[in-house]
Design a protein around this motif. Structure first.
Motif, PDB file in Angstrom:
ATOM      1  N   ALA A  23      -4.004  -7.163 -19.133  1.00 56.41           N
ATOM      2  CA  ALA A  23      -2.859  -6.993 -18.247  1.00 56.41           C
ATOM      3  C   ALA A  23      -2.908  -8.031 -17.142  1.00 56.41           C
ATOM      4  CB  ALA A  23      -2.883  -5.591 -17.634  1.00 56.41           C
ATOM      5  N   GLY A  24      -1.749  -8.392 -16.566  1.00 54.74           N
ATOM      6  CA  GLY A  24      -1.712  -9.348 -15.470  1.00 54.74           C
ATOM      7  C   GLY A  24      -2.347  -8.774 -14.230  1.00 54.74           C
ATOM      8  N   LEU A  25      -2.919  -9.657 -13.399  1.00 57.88           N
ATOM      9  CA  LEU A  25      -3.559  -9.217 -12.170  1.00 57.88           C
ATOM     10  C   LEU A  25      -2.581  -8.505 -11.256  1.00 57.88           C
ATOM     11  CD1 LEU A  25      -5.789 -12.298 -11.259  1.00 57.88           C
ATOM     12  CD2 LEU A  25      -6.532 -10.118 -12.190  1.00 57.88           C
ATOM     13  N   ALA A  26      -1.334  -8.991 -11.196  1.00 58.33           N
ATOM     14  CA  ALA A  26      -0.351  -8.413 -10.283  1.00 58.33           C
ATOM     15  C   ALA A  26      -0.108  -6.938 -10.573  1.00 58.33           C
ATOM     16  CB  ALA A  26       0.964  -9.190 -10.364  1.00 58.33           C
ATOM     17  N   GLU A  27      -0.282  -6.526 -11.835  1.00 60.42           N
ATOM     18  CA  GLU A  27      -0.037  -5.131 -12.186  1.00 60.42           C
ATOM     19  C   GLU A  27      -1.084  -4.189 -11.607  1.00 60.42           C
ATOM     20  OE1 GLU A  27       0.478  -4.588 -16.328  1.00 60.42           O
ATOM     21  OE2 GLU A  27       1.971  -6.157 -16.539  1.00 60.42           O
ATOM     22  N   LEU A  28      -2.217  -4.754 -11.173  1.00 62.51           N
ATOM     23  CA  LEU A  28      -3.278  -3.918 -10.619  1.00 62.51           C
ATOM     24  C   LEU A  28      -3.098  -3.650  -9.134  1.00 62.51           C
ATOM     25  CD1 LEU A  28      -6.312  -5.641 -12.361  1.00 62.51           C
ATOM     26  CD2 LEU A  28      -5.313  -3.437 -12.969  1.00 62.51           C
ATOM     27  N   VAL A  29      -2.179  -4.358  -8.478  1.00 64.94           N
ATOM     28  CA  VAL A  29      -2.025  -4.272  -7.024  1.00 64.94           C
ATOM     29  C   VAL A  29      -0.625  -3.777  -6.683  1.00 64.94           C
ATOM     30  CG1 VAL A  29      -2.113  -5.537  -4.844  1.00 64.94           C
ATOM     31  CG2 VAL A  29      -3.636  -6.183  -6.702  1.00 64.94           C
ATOM     32  N   GLU A  30      -0.571  -2.872  -5.719  1.00 67.83           N
ATOM     33  CA  GLU A  30       0.696  -2.318  -5.222  1.00 67.83           C
ATOM     34  C   GLU A  30       0.665  -2.399  -3.702  1.00 67.83           C
ATOM     35  OE1 GLU A  30       1.844   2.324  -4.646  1.00 67.83           O
ATOM     36  OE2 GLU A  30       1.297   1.707  -6.674  1.00 67.83           O
ATOM     37  N   ILE A  31       1.697  -2.975  -3.095  1.00 70.75           N
ATOM     38  CA  ILE A  31       1.756  -3.133  -1.648  1.00 70.75           C
ATOM     39  C   ILE A  31       2.513  -1.960  -1.041  1.00 70.75           C
ATOM     40  CG2 ILE A  31       2.436  -4.596   0.281  1.00 70.75           C
ATOM     41  CD1 ILE A  31       0.251  -5.793  -1.493  1.00 70.75           C
ATOM     42  N   ILE A  32       1.865  -1.259  -0.099  1.00 68.00           N
ATOM     43  CA  ILE A  32       2.485  -0.124   0.591  1.00 68.00           C
ATOM     44  C   ILE A  32       2.819  -0.553   2.004  1.00 68.00           C
ATOM     45  CG2 ILE A  32       2.182   2.257   1.367  1.00 68.00           C
ATOM     46  CD1 ILE A  32       0.140   2.593  -0.914  1.00 68.00           C
ATOM     47  N   GLU A  33       4.099  -0.515   2.350  1.00 65.81           N
ATOM     48  CA  GLU A  33       4.565  -0.911   3.677  1.00 65.81           C
ATOM     49  C   GLU A  33       4.366   0.244   4.661  1.00 65.81           C
ATOM     50  OE1 GLU A  33       5.681  -3.808   4.553  1.00 65.81           O
ATOM     51  OE2 GLU A  33       5.982  -4.795   2.618  1.00 65.81           O
ATOM     52  N   PRO A  34       3.980  -0.057   5.893  1.00 62.44           N
ATOM     53  CA  PRO A  34       3.801   1.017   6.887  1.00 62.44           C
ATOM     54  C   PRO A  34       5.134   1.515   7.417  1.00 62.44           C
ATOM     55  CG  PRO A  34       3.449  -1.103   7.919  1.00 62.44           C
ATOM     56  CD  PRO A  34       3.680  -1.390   6.454  1.00 62.44           C
TER      57      PRO A  34
END
Length: 340
Positions: A23-34
């Motif tokens: 899987a692509g690296l980007a799929e492992l990261v999710e950005i949560i905005e405050p």
């Protein structure tokens, strides 16, 4: 627990340059905005909350994350949180700058200072207050909660304070204050596999962190900008990293960076979190609220099974506070549902 399933076997190393993954690296990261939340009322100090959020309610057993400052106390009034209750969780207080006075219903009186963990285990029930000290000019830090597993959430409440374990990893200054990171283990009491650490990096430096492949992780950026798995994470954002990594590389941008790493094994239990309570059912939370209102506010009678839950251990310990204890908000008109 997580609401996104990942297969830990897919990734054995997570670094900015390479990973053995389909899987692509980007799929492992999710950005949560405050989102900004007034602490204790509309005129109170404002905090930036990333957990819980619409995107994600937990990271491992971590169920709450507030990030605040740096703020001049002369301008904001500082932190003045009246006595309030907790159940079923641990509160984790961590400061970058300033000083906070803590008092609780088991008789603890402590000062929260930079580099020192204050850990309060609510268990079956505790109340406490938090007030920035008169000598504090700037207040800057984080408040986190850890949900206790079912077999530990009814234990007697307790409090402890520890100096963090400070080590160098390459160019990074790492302060481990809860759980385990590689071969390093903090002293504080935990009830599930966890990690919490402050990491400081000079400009353009990288650190490769040893992490557990079966755990999920979060990286909160306090200062600077960092790159994680080819994703840029800006100040005050929380990067969620799915299970699967055995190492996690964090790289600073053009300025010095400071981040908080949190993580742990998925709790594997549904929790119900409302106001300051972590429970498992609507009726349980209703009973916690009734007990607090009766004991601290003098409103009604507590359920017989929960009498003396929050405040009767040492009367007056937390209640020498201008304005008195904080009343619980009204319950919603619909039944509360557990979080997945």
């Amino acid at each position: 627990m997580s609401n996104l399933e990942r297969d830990p076997a897919e990734v054995t190393e997570c670094s900015n340059g390479q990973a053995t993954a389909t899987a692509g690296l980007a799929e492992l990261v999710e950005i949560i905005e405050p989102r900004e939340v007034p602490l204790g009322g509309p005129r109170a100090m404002t905090v930036r909350r990333t957990l819980p959020s619409k995107a994600r309610t937990m990271i491992g057993a971590w169920c709450f994350l507030d990030h605040y400052g740096p703020e001049r106390v002369a301008a904001t009034g500082g932190m003045h949180v009246p006595p309030h209750p907790h159940t079923g969780l641990q509160t984790v207080s961590w400061l970058f700058e300033g000083e906070i006075e803590h008092r609780d219903s088991v008789g603890s009186h402590a000062l929260v200072r930079p580099g020192e963990l204050n850990l309060m285990t609510a268990g079956r029930g505790i109340s406490h207050s938090e007030v920035s000290t008169p000598g504090t000019d700037v207040l800057h830090g984080a408040q986190l909660w850890v949900a206790l597993p079912d077999d530990a959430r009814h234990r007697l409440p307790s409090f402890e304070s520890h100096v963090s374990k400070r080590v160098r990893l390459g160019d990074a200054d790492v302060q481990l204050f809860l759980g385990r990171l590689g071969a390093i283990e903090a002293e504080a009491l935990t009830f599930s596999a966890l990690v919490a650490a402050q990491i400081d990096l000079p400009p353009h430096a990288s650190v490769e962190l040893p992490v557990e492949a079966t755990h999920e992780h979060g990286v909160l950026v306090d200062a600077g900008t960092v790159s994680i798995l080819n994703r840029e994470v800006r100040p005050h954002e929380l990067a969620y990293v799915a299970p699967g990594c055995t190492t996690l590389t964090v790289t600073a941008g053009d300025a010095p960076a400071r981040v908080l790493l949190i993580g742990g094994e998925p709790l594997g239990e549904q929790i119900l979190m409302w106001w300051n309570f972590v429970g498992r059912s609507h009726d349980e939370v209703v009973a916690y609220r009734a007990a607090w209102q009766a004991e601290a506010i003098g409103d009604g009678a507590p359920p017989a099974a929960l009498d003396d839950l929050f405040v009767a251990t040492l009367p007056g310990t937390t209640h020498d506070h201008e304005g008195g204890p904080l009343p619980a908000p009204a319950l919603p008109t619909v039944r509360l549902k557990p979080r997945p």
